[in-house]
Structures are given as C-alpha cells and as structure tokens.
Design an enzyme around this catalytic site. Structure first.
Site, PDB file in Angstrom:
ATOM      1  N   GLU A  40      49.790  52.595  80.691  1.00 14.68           N
ATOM      2  CA  GLU A  40      49.432  52.500  79.280  1.00 14.68           C
ATOM      3  C   GLU A  40      50.584  51.883  78.493  1.00 14.68           C
ATOM      4  OE1 GLU A  40      48.296  52.610  75.471  1.00 14.68           O
ATOM      5  OE2 GLU A  40      46.934  52.859  77.176  1.00 14.68           O
ATOM      6  N   ARG A 120      37.337  60.970  67.955  1.00 17.95           N
ATOM      7  CA  ARG A 120      37.882  60.313  69.145  1.00 17.95           C
ATOM      8  C   ARG A 120      39.189  60.959  69.599  1.00 17.95           C
ATOM      9  NH1 ARG A 120      35.750  54.778  70.057  1.00 17.95           N
ATOM     10  NH2 ARG A 120      37.434  54.626  71.567  1.00 17.95           N
ATOM     11  N   ARG A 200      36.214  52.126  57.328  1.00 18.26           N
ATOM     12  CA  ARG A 200      36.053  53.427  57.976  1.00 18.26           C
ATOM     13  C   ARG A 200      36.826  54.492  57.211  1.00 18.26           C
ATOM     14  NH1 ARG A 200      34.227  52.410  63.285  1.00 18.26           N
ATOM     15  NH2 ARG A 200      34.537  50.254  63.975  1.00 18.26           N
ATOM     16  N   ASP A 313      35.054  48.292  77.382  1.00 16.77           N
ATOM     17  CA  ASP A 313      35.148  47.191  76.424  1.00 16.77           C
ATOM     18  C   ASP A 313      35.810  45.951  77.004  1.00 16.77           C
ATOM     19  OD1 ASP A 313      33.871  48.593  74.470  1.00 16.77           O
ATOM     20  OD2 ASP A 313      35.658  49.061  73.295  1.00 16.77           O
ATOM     21  N   ALA A 326      30.838  53.407  73.960  1.00 12.64           N
ATOM     22  CA  ALA A 326      31.578  54.417  74.726  1.00 12.64           C
ATOM     23  C   ALA A 326      30.707  55.008  75.823  1.00 12.64           C
ATOM     24  CB  ALA A 326      32.084  55.507  73.797  1.00 12.64           C
TER      25      ALA A 326
END
Length: 431
Positions: A40, A120, A200, A313, A326
């Site tokens: 990551e 999330r 958002r 994605d 998702a």
C-alpha cells in the site's frame, strides 16, 4: 487476540493496493491458506469518511467469500429506518417544486439478502482486523512490474524490490498496475472523466430531520432533476445522513490538476438553482463543499496478462449511480479466491490460466456495470435519450433497472468459472 500468521501456500500472491478491494481479496485468500502480501502506497490503511452501499448480490458474496466479512458488515450497516421502507433501495422523487413528489420506489428483494449502507472508513477498520498479522507493507509506491517468467518482480519508488508468484492490481481508479498491464501509452491504461462531478458530505441526522422531516431524512432518497441528481441515505445507525449531489459538467473534460476541488457554497447553490426547497435545504447544510470529479475506466478486452491481473476499480471503475461498484469488487474477490484455492491449481504456471479464466468470467458482467451506471446517471439527470424528462417513461425504466445486478446466482457463477478452469487446465495438461 492476535490474528495467526499466514500459512505457507504453494504460491504467494502480491496485492497492490490496500483499499476495500485489496483487503477483501486478502481476507478471502488468507482464509484459504494462500499466502498474500499487500503493498500500500499510503502510510496506513485509510478510507474516506463517506457512505457506501451494498446490494443483495454483494451481501451474498460476502458470506461466500468469508462469513466474517458478512458479520462485520451486518454489525455496521444502516437500513432505512421506517419499517415500511426497510427493503427499499431508494425512493425516487422529483427534485423541483415545493413538494418532492414520489415517482416510484425500488425494492431490493428478500429482506434477509437486502443491502444497506456503511461508512467506508468504519467498514475498513473492521475488515483490517480480519487480516493475518504482517500482511501489509506501507509506503510502497509501485514504480515498475516485470514478469520474469519464473517470478514477478515489483519495483518501488523507495528503491526496494520484491518478488512474488503473481500480482493482483487492486489499486483503484488511478491504477499503476493497469498501466504496466496495457502499456503506459495505451489510452485505456488510465481513467477518463465521466462528465459528472459530485458534492459529498455528512449531516447530523437531527439537523437533517429539522430541515426536511423524518421520512425524507431517515430513508434513502434520490431526487431527480435537469442535469443533476441528489442522493441521500442514513448511515452510522441513523445518526448521520450521507449526501451526494451529482452535477453534469459544462464541458467534457476535467481540467483541474486535482480530482477533488474546493468549491464555494455559492457555486454549489448555483449548480442547483431552480430546484425545490427540500433538496436546497439539505445542500445549504453542506459545510465547505468539495467537488469530486467522477472518472471511469475504458473498456479493455481482458483484465489479465500472464500472472498479472486487475480487480475492482482498477479493472472496471465506474460512476456510482448503480450503487454497485464496491459490490462488484466483492464478487471479483470471491471468484478469484475460489479459483486460486481450487485443488487442481498447484503449479506456478497454473496461475496464468486462473487469471485468464477469471477475466473471461467477470468481464461481461463488470463491463456492463460501467455502461449501466453511466446510463443510470443520465436517467436520473433527465438526459437519457428516449426518456429525458418524460416522468412516465422514467418510472418504467427504473422499475427493473437493478435486478440484473441483484439477482445473480453466485453459486452458478462460481460453477461456470470452475467448468471453464477445468477446460483450460485439461488442455494445458495435454501439452
């Protein structure tokens, strides 16, 4: 209690990207005793503080992938608060006028397989607890991938290298693995602007109820309108209202260097000028609005090449109007996990066949989602050709729109993958 260390498996899988897709795949593989390592780029696991929805198909996929994932989801999910609305995906309403007229409601199916919404970041926190210790390395920005035949070599920007038996790119809409899979100069190697951006935000539920009343705040809503739509749904046990306001961009390109841009409140309100008092009252509550440019992945013929493949994605990033991106990643992880765990897959060279079949099985469904989601956005914004602002046609279009996503028989889907894998492995063994 500390999670057990990964058990050594015949081969090891490198997962590039520690978002939801990468973690879901890592949980599925490690629970089947397949060695995995996540690389990551960020210094830690992190997700945005935004809501995310899962449909019945995704919930079933969670159970099949690892029941602990389903349990984590169930512990966090928020459904519509009213019992009469419990199994409704969204109420669709007119976004203009003083009264937001109900156009139609979409049911999700049997309640035990119904979907729901989670934050999330909170879901990520629970999933990370299911990973074996030392599964992830952080601060690993991938700079190069080389398939060397007997192994795959990963090069990182910090100068380090790692070797592995196979690579799964779970690195999202900005996927680096995709660029190496397709070629840096291939136009399909990177996402394209969808022509839509979104504001958002999260609103305290008490404040939202004061603004629009209990029915509209405590239950999921889509307000449709010319060149825009407003989506709202409760999360965090009904303590917060997740708000996403979509708007068609004036031009087809996104010229900002960043995909998330601070916009003044005046710009937000101008974007929804002429809308009804109910939607506008919610938009006024969004503090420090940011516009999120929505990108999608171009169609490609295959998600795999040799022992490198794409998932989530990175393979089929789409806009969010189907509420299924998702969920498709959960399905991807389920199919790929089951194929890699198949007892007939025991040679390093088998992985390329697994990846090829995975792509073949998943490609039609996930590419359909990209098209479907784009079209849904046009429908909600009254600009779908043949429907536009004809509300009767819009209601007819909406009625069965999501069924192909929700009603998949996942066991049959897995069986098809198993049959196709048998064909290619048998053919390979003959050579």
């Amino acid at each position: 209690m500390e999670n057990p260390s990964p058990i050594e498996s015949p081969f090891k899988i490198a997962i590039i990207g520690g978002g939801l897709a990468g973690i879901l795949l890592a949980i599925g593989l490690s629970s089947r005793d397949i060695s995995v390592q996540i690389y990551e780029a960020a210094p830690t696991f992190a997700e945005t503080s935004a809501g995310i929805g899962f449909g019945p198909n995704a919930v079933r996929a969670m159970t099949l992938l690892d029941p602990r994932i389903r349990a984590a989801y169930e512990s966090l999910k928020t459904e519509n608060s009213w019992e009469s609305k419990r199994n409704i995906w969204f109420d669709f309403r007119r976004g203009w006028g003083q009264i937001p007229e109900l156009l139609t409601e979409l049911k999700m199916g049997h309640e035990s397989e119904g979907g729901g919404n989670v934050l999330r970041a909170r879901f990520m926190e629970e999933l990370v607890k299911l990973l074996p210790v030392k599964t992830a390395e952080f601060g690993k920005n991938l700079s190069r991938v080389d398939d060397e035949g007997d192994s795959v070599r990963l090069w990182f920007q910090d100068g380090t290298q790692r070797t592995t038996d196979a690579v799964v790119g779970c690195d999202g809409i900005r996927s680096v693995v995709r660029k190496f899979l397709l070629g840096q100069d291939n136009p399909a190697s990177q996402a394209v602007f969808s022509g839509v951006y979104a504001y958002r935000g999260l609103i305290q539920m008490d404040t939202a109820i004061d603004a629009v009343g209990e029915e509209l705040a405590l239950n999921s809503q889509v307000y449709v309108g010319n060149d825009g739509d407003l989506v709202t749904y409760p999360i965090e046990g009904g303590s917060l209202l997740n708000v996403v306001a979509f708007r068609k961009h004036d031009v087809d390109t996104w010229n900002h260097p960043k995909w998330i841009v601070d916009y003044p409140q005046g710009k937000l309100m101008k974007d929804f000028e002429g809308w009804g008092s109910i939607p506008l009252s919610l938009l006024k509550l969004l503090d420090k609005p940011q516009a999120w440019a929505l990108f999608e992945m171009p169609s490609i013929s295959s998600y795999s090449m040799g022992r490198i493949t794409l998932l989530g994605d990175a393979a089929h990033g789409s806009t969010s109007h189907a509420g299924a991106g998702a969920g498709m990643a959960v399905e991807d992880a389920l199919v790929l996990t089951n194929m890699l765990a198949d007892p007939r897959v025991h040679l390093f060279s088998d992985i390329a066949q697994v990846f090829a079949v995975y792509s073949m099985v998943r490609h039609p469904r996930t590419q359909r989602l990209v098209r479907h989601s784009r079209e849904s956005g046009m429908l909600f914004q009254l600009r779908k050709p043949g429907v536009e602002d004809d509300l009767r046609k819009l209601k007819e279009d909406l009625q069965n729109r999501q069924l192909w996503i929700w009603d998949i028989n996942l066991k049959n889907h897995l069986e098809r993958a198993k049959i196709e894998l048998s064909k290619v492995l048998n053919e390979k063994r003959k050579v």
